[in-house]
Design an enzyme around this catalytic site. Structure first.
Site, PDB file in Angstrom:
ATOM      1  N   ARG A  61       0.883  -1.246   0.077  1.00 15.56           N
ATOM      2  CA  ARG A  61      -0.089   0.035   0.201  1.00 15.56           C
ATOM      3  C   ARG A  61       0.885   1.373   0.049  1.00 15.56           C
ATOM      4  O   ARG A  61       0.753   1.950   1.036  1.00 15.56           O
ATOM      5  CB  ARG A  61      -0.975  -0.194   1.135  1.00 15.56           C
ATOM      6  CG  ARG A  61      -1.980  -0.998   0.876  1.00 15.56           C
ATOM      7  CD  ARG A  61      -2.958  -1.050   1.788  1.00 15.56           C
ATOM      8  NE  ARG A  61      -4.482  -1.341   1.439  1.00 15.56           N
ATOM      9  CZ  ARG A  61      -5.495  -1.525   2.318  1.00 15.56           C
ATOM     10  NH1 ARG A  61      -5.346  -1.609   3.539  1.00 15.56           N
ATOM     11  NH2 ARG A  61      -6.556  -1.671   1.684  1.00 15.56           N
TER      12      ARG A  61
ATOM     13  N   ASP B 239      -4.775  -0.890  -5.666  1.00 10.09           N
ATOM     14  CA  ASP B 239      -5.057  -1.243  -4.265  1.00 10.09           C
ATOM     15  C   ASP B 239      -6.599  -1.842  -4.528  1.00 10.09           C
ATOM     16  O   ASP B 239      -7.596  -1.272  -4.286  1.00 10.09           O
ATOM     17  CB  ASP B 239      -5.338  -0.166  -3.443  1.00 10.09           C
ATOM     18  CG  ASP B 239      -5.512  -0.559  -1.876  1.00 10.09           C
ATOM     19  OD1 ASP B 239      -5.929  -1.584  -1.991  1.00 10.09           O
ATOM     20  OD2 ASP B 239      -5.172   0.345  -1.157  1.00 10.09           O
TER      21      ASP B 239
ATOM     22  N   TYR C  37      -2.120  -0.497  10.173  1.00 12.08           N
ATOM     23  CA  TYR C  37      -3.069  -1.462  10.475  1.00 12.08           C
ATOM     24  C   TYR C  37      -3.436  -1.570  12.063  1.00 12.08           C
ATOM     25  O   TYR C  37      -2.399  -0.980  12.834  1.00 12.08           O
ATOM     26  CB  TYR C  37      -2.759  -2.729   9.920  1.00 12.08           C
ATOM     27  CG  TYR C  37      -2.795  -3.007   8.405  1.00 12.08           C
ATOM     28  CD1 TYR C  37      -4.111  -3.003   7.706  1.00 12.08           C
ATOM     29  CD2 TYR C  37      -1.872  -3.099   7.630  1.00 12.08           C
ATOM     30  CE1 TYR C  37      -4.235  -3.130   6.709  1.00 12.08           C
ATOM     31  CE2 TYR C  37      -2.039  -3.124   5.985  1.00 12.08           C
ATOM     32  CZ  TYR C  37      -2.937  -3.401   5.630  1.00 12.08           C
ATOM     33  OH  TYR C  37      -3.351  -3.309   4.265  1.00 12.08           O
TER      34      TYR C  37
ATOM     35  N   SER D 169      -8.960  -1.875  -1.171  1.00 11.85           N
ATOM     36  CA  SER D 169      -9.607  -0.821  -1.019  1.00 11.85           C
ATOM     37  C   SER D 169     -10.525  -0.674  -1.919  1.00 11.85           C
ATOM     38  O   SER D 169     -11.887  -0.342  -1.515  1.00 11.85           O
ATOM     39  CB  SER D 169      -8.542   0.451  -1.038  1.00 11.85           C
ATOM     40  OG  SER D 169      -7.769   0.485   0.010  1.00 11.85           O
TER      41      SER D 169
ATOM     42  N   GLN E  36      -1.246   2.817  -5.494  1.00 13.30           N
ATOM     43  CA  GLN E  36      -2.671   3.442  -5.083  1.00 13.30           C
ATOM     44  C   GLN E  36      -3.578   2.908  -6.206  1.00 13.30           C
ATOM     45  O   GLN E  36      -4.748   2.101  -5.735  1.00 13.30           O
ATOM     46  CB  GLN E  36      -2.699   4.766  -4.832  1.00 13.30           C
ATOM     47  CG  GLN E  36      -3.021   4.916  -2.990  1.00 13.30           C
ATOM     48  CD  GLN E  36      -2.985   6.363  -3.002  1.00 13.30           C
ATOM     49  OE1 GLN E  36      -3.080   7.460  -3.705  1.00 13.30           O
ATOM     50  NE2 GLN E  36      -2.677   6.768  -1.705  1.00 13.30           N
TER      51      GLN E  36
HETATM   52  P1  NAD Z   1      -8.567  -3.608   7.773  1.00 14.26           P
HETATM   53  O1  NAD Z   1      -9.797  -4.163   6.724  1.00 14.26           O
HETATM   54  O2  NAD Z   1      -7.487  -4.445   8.041  1.00 14.26           O
HETATM   55  O3  NAD Z   1      -9.533  -3.463   8.837  1.00 14.26           O
HETATM   56  C1  NAD Z   1     -10.723  -2.808   9.130  1.00 14.26           C
HETATM   57  C2  NAD Z   1     -10.694  -1.893  10.183  1.00 14.26           C
HETATM   58  O4  NAD Z   1     -11.081  -2.529  11.505  1.00 14.26           O
HETATM   59  C3  NAD Z   1      -9.393  -1.106  10.590  1.00 14.26           C
HETATM   60  O5  NAD Z   1      -9.743   0.381  10.645  1.00 14.26           O
HETATM   61  C4  NAD Z   1      -8.995  -1.572  11.731  1.00 14.26           C
HETATM   62  O6  NAD Z   1      -8.244  -0.433  12.642  1.00 14.26           O
HETATM   63  C5  NAD Z   1     -10.297  -1.907  12.606  1.00 14.26           C
HETATM   64  N1  NAD Z   1     -10.092  -3.044  13.662  1.00 14.26           N
HETATM   65  C6  NAD Z   1      -9.370  -3.739  13.967  1.00 14.26           C
HETATM   66  N2  NAD Z   1      -9.422  -4.255  15.183  1.00 14.26           N
HETATM   67  C7  NAD Z   1     -10.597  -3.827  15.993  1.00 14.26           C
HETATM   68  C8  NAD Z   1     -11.094  -3.940  17.082  1.00 14.26           C
HETATM   69  N3  NAD Z   1     -10.604  -4.931  17.945  1.00 14.26           N
HETATM   70  N4  NAD Z   1     -12.053  -2.945  17.260  1.00 14.26           N
HETATM   71  C9  NAD Z   1     -12.655  -1.872  16.175  1.00 14.26           C
HETATM   72  N5  NAD Z   1     -11.891  -1.833  15.169  1.00 14.26           N
HETATM   73  C10 NAD Z   1     -10.836  -2.668  14.860  1.00 14.26           C
HETATM   74  O7  NAD Z   1      -8.312  -2.099   7.308  1.00 14.26           O
HETATM   75  P2  NAD Z   1      -8.353  -1.237   6.013  1.00 14.26           P
HETATM   76  O8  NAD Z   1      -9.979  -0.846   5.591  1.00 14.26           O
HETATM   77  O9  NAD Z   1      -7.706  -2.378   4.746  1.00 14.26           O
HETATM   78  O10 NAD Z   1      -7.244  -0.228   6.258  1.00 14.26           O
HETATM   79  C11 NAD Z   1      -6.272  -0.075   7.043  1.00 14.26           C
HETATM   80  C12 NAD Z   1      -5.714   1.227   7.054  1.00 14.26           C
HETATM   81  O11 NAD Z   1      -5.092   1.461   5.986  1.00 14.26           O
HETATM   82  C13 NAD Z   1      -6.582   2.335   7.154  1.00 14.26           C
HETATM   83  O12 NAD Z   1      -5.814   3.631   7.862  1.00 14.26           O
HETATM   84  C14 NAD Z   1      -6.402   2.887   5.681  1.00 14.26           C
HETATM   85  O13 NAD Z   1      -6.965   4.066   5.312  1.00 14.26           O
HETATM   86  C15 NAD Z   1      -5.187   2.570   5.221  1.00 14.26           C
HETATM   87  N6  NAD Z   1      -4.889   2.259   3.714  1.00 14.26           N
HETATM   88  C16 NAD Z   1      -3.981   2.943   3.127  1.00 14.26           C
HETATM   89  C17 NAD Z   1      -3.792   2.814   1.831  1.00 14.26           C
HETATM   90  C18 NAD Z   1      -2.730   3.525   1.077  1.00 14.26           C
HETATM   91  O14 NAD Z   1      -1.904   4.211   1.848  1.00 14.26           O
HETATM   92  N7  NAD Z   1      -2.364   3.259  -0.128  1.00 14.26           N
HETATM   93  C19 NAD Z   1      -4.715   2.019   1.083  1.00 14.26           C
HETATM   94  C20 NAD Z   1      -5.887   1.633   1.793  1.00 14.26           C
HETATM   95  C21 NAD Z   1      -5.845   1.725   3.265  1.00 14.26           C
END
Ligand code: NAD
Length: 377
Positions: free
Chosen positions: A123, A131, A231, A134, A128
């Site tokens: 990521r 991805d 994460y 996402s 991007q």
């Molecule tokens: P994910 O699918 O791994 O998890 C979904 C959400 O569940 C996360 O926000 C996580 O913090 C939350 N979670 C985990 N355990 C939990 C608990 N016990 N109680 C409540 N919530 C809990 O995550 P994701 O949606 O793939 O995204 C993770 C991060 O990566 C985000 O900050 C996102 O913005 C970032 N991201 C960055 C890029 C990039 O830089 N290219 C792209 C996509 C996502």
């Protein structure tokens, strides 16, 4: 000229297709040949005629589609018959789910295929556009709220009518990553009163900027809960007890709960107990988007709606597949960006295997399983 193949997905319930006609047109313009198996886009609003119009060749069956393929573009890991039909050295790109699809990975290695898993694309900002996690999570978050609204026997927005007022639905989103934030935005657009929780502090501001209230145990552990990769970390038992108490109080006043919490490489955290489900009002709805990874909600079941003490718990595994045309269009764009790393400007196959993105996404090559996370078991 690189020959790209797209086949009909064979995983039960899969509605998406790897390339849309629009993507085919662009790839053909880039000098690629594209062969599409007949019916591949039928459940994603993309009939054979549209692919043919975009410059693809339509193959009558799987064997014909794969006969001369240099690259197979796929949504899910290909079935055994597809892997067997590919020539040695051919490339496979898809959401291969390599940690669970071990037999497919082993067979692709044995067959001498070069396989790339879209979920392993790093990521980083250059990647991007690739991805796929996402792009699919975003649509899944949207659709989860639509499914919830459909199953909920009341209205989402507040309504003032001559016959009296209707109160808005209260929606609680647990896990505010990509899917959760889209769920919040969708529920707000439908007029619900939205609250959300997460263990990563960075999320609080994002939740509030979408017009939802943030609900979480904000202690020392919470302030350190995000990894360098952005994460969530697995939380301590002590934190989970405090979180459960807070959630327990909150959840019984909610009409709809959407859970999206995941921790990479581990089973989904259990966030809602059977007791908490039972504390909700009759007619409440829960959508567990983590159901395929063990579920955030006690009692949720894959591709079933379980009714527990009057509360509907919806467990749709392939939520993005419920909005197949858009999910396919976004996924096809992710794949096109990835394919650009595999071909040169004339459309000839020229992967730079030293590219960081290709290196990290590589699962099998030269007869071996190459990804470190898949070795030794
Ligand atoms: P994910 O699918 O791994 O998890 C979904 C959400 O569940 C996360 O926000 C996580 O913090 C939350 N979670 C985990 N355990 C939990 C608990 N016990 N109680 C409540 N919530 C809990 O995550 P994701 O949606 O793939 O995204 C993770 C991060 O990566 C985000 O900050 C996102 O913005 C970032 N991201 C960055 C890029 C990039 O830089 N290219 C792209 C996509 C996502």
């Amino acid at each position: 000229m690189t020959s790209l193949a797209v086949t009909r997905e064979r995983r039960p319930g899969e509605t998406r297709v790897a390339l849309t006609p629009d993507a085919v047109k662009k790839l053909v313009a880039q000098g690629c040949q594209v062969v599409v198996e007949s019916g591949a886009g039928a459940s994603a609003l993309a009939p054979d005629a549209d692919y043919a119009g975009a410059g693809a060749q339509i193959a009558a069956d799987l064997a014909h589609a794969l006969k001369d393929a240099d690259i197979l573009l796929t949504v899910n890991a290909p079935p055994a018959e597809a892997i067997a039909a590919l020539k040695a050295g051919a490339i496979v790109v898809g959401l291969l789910d390599p940690h669970r699809q071990k037999a497919a990975v082993a067979q692709m290695a044995e067959q001498g295929l070069t396989a790339f898993a879209m979920e392993l694309v790093p990521r980083i900002s250059r990647a991007q556009a690739m991805d796929a996690l996402s792009s699919q999570a975003n649509l899944a978050g949207y659709r989860a709220v639509i499914e919830a609204a459909q199953a909920y026997g009341r209205a989402m927005p507040m309504m003032m009518t001559a016959a009296g007022a209707i109160a808005p639905a209260k929606v609680f989103v647990m896990g505010a990553g990509v899917a959760g934030l889209q769920a919040i935005a969708t529920a707000r657009r439908l007029g619900a009163v939205v609250t959300a929780t997460d263990v990563r502090p960075a999320v609080k501001e994002q939740v509030e900027s979408l017009g939802a209230k943030f609900v979480a145990v904000e202690d020392e552990e919470f302030r350190a809960a995000e990894t360098a990769e952005g994460y969530a970390r697995p939380m301590s038992e002590e934190y989970q007890v405090k979180q459960a108490a807070l959630v327990g109080e909150h959840i019984k006043k909610q009409d709809i709960v959407v859970t999206t919490a995941l921790i990479p490489g581990r089973p989904a955290p259990r966030l809602v107990s059977a007791e908490q489900v039972a504390s909700m009002k009759d007619g409440s709805v829960i959508v567990d988007l983590a159901v395929d990874y063990g579920g955030n909600v006690e009692g949720s079941a894959a591709d079933e709606t379980v009714v527990a003490q009057g509360v509907k718990i919806i467990g749709i595994v392939n939520m993005a597949g419920r909005i197949a045309a858009d999910a396919s269009a976004l996924y096809a764009r992710n794949l096109m960006a990835f394919v650009a790393l595999l071909i040169d400007k004339q459309g000839a196959l020229a992967p730079d295997m030293d590219d960081e993105i290709l290196k990290e996404a590589l699962v099998t090559q030269g007869g071996r399983v190459t990804h470190p996370s898949l070795q030794g078991g």
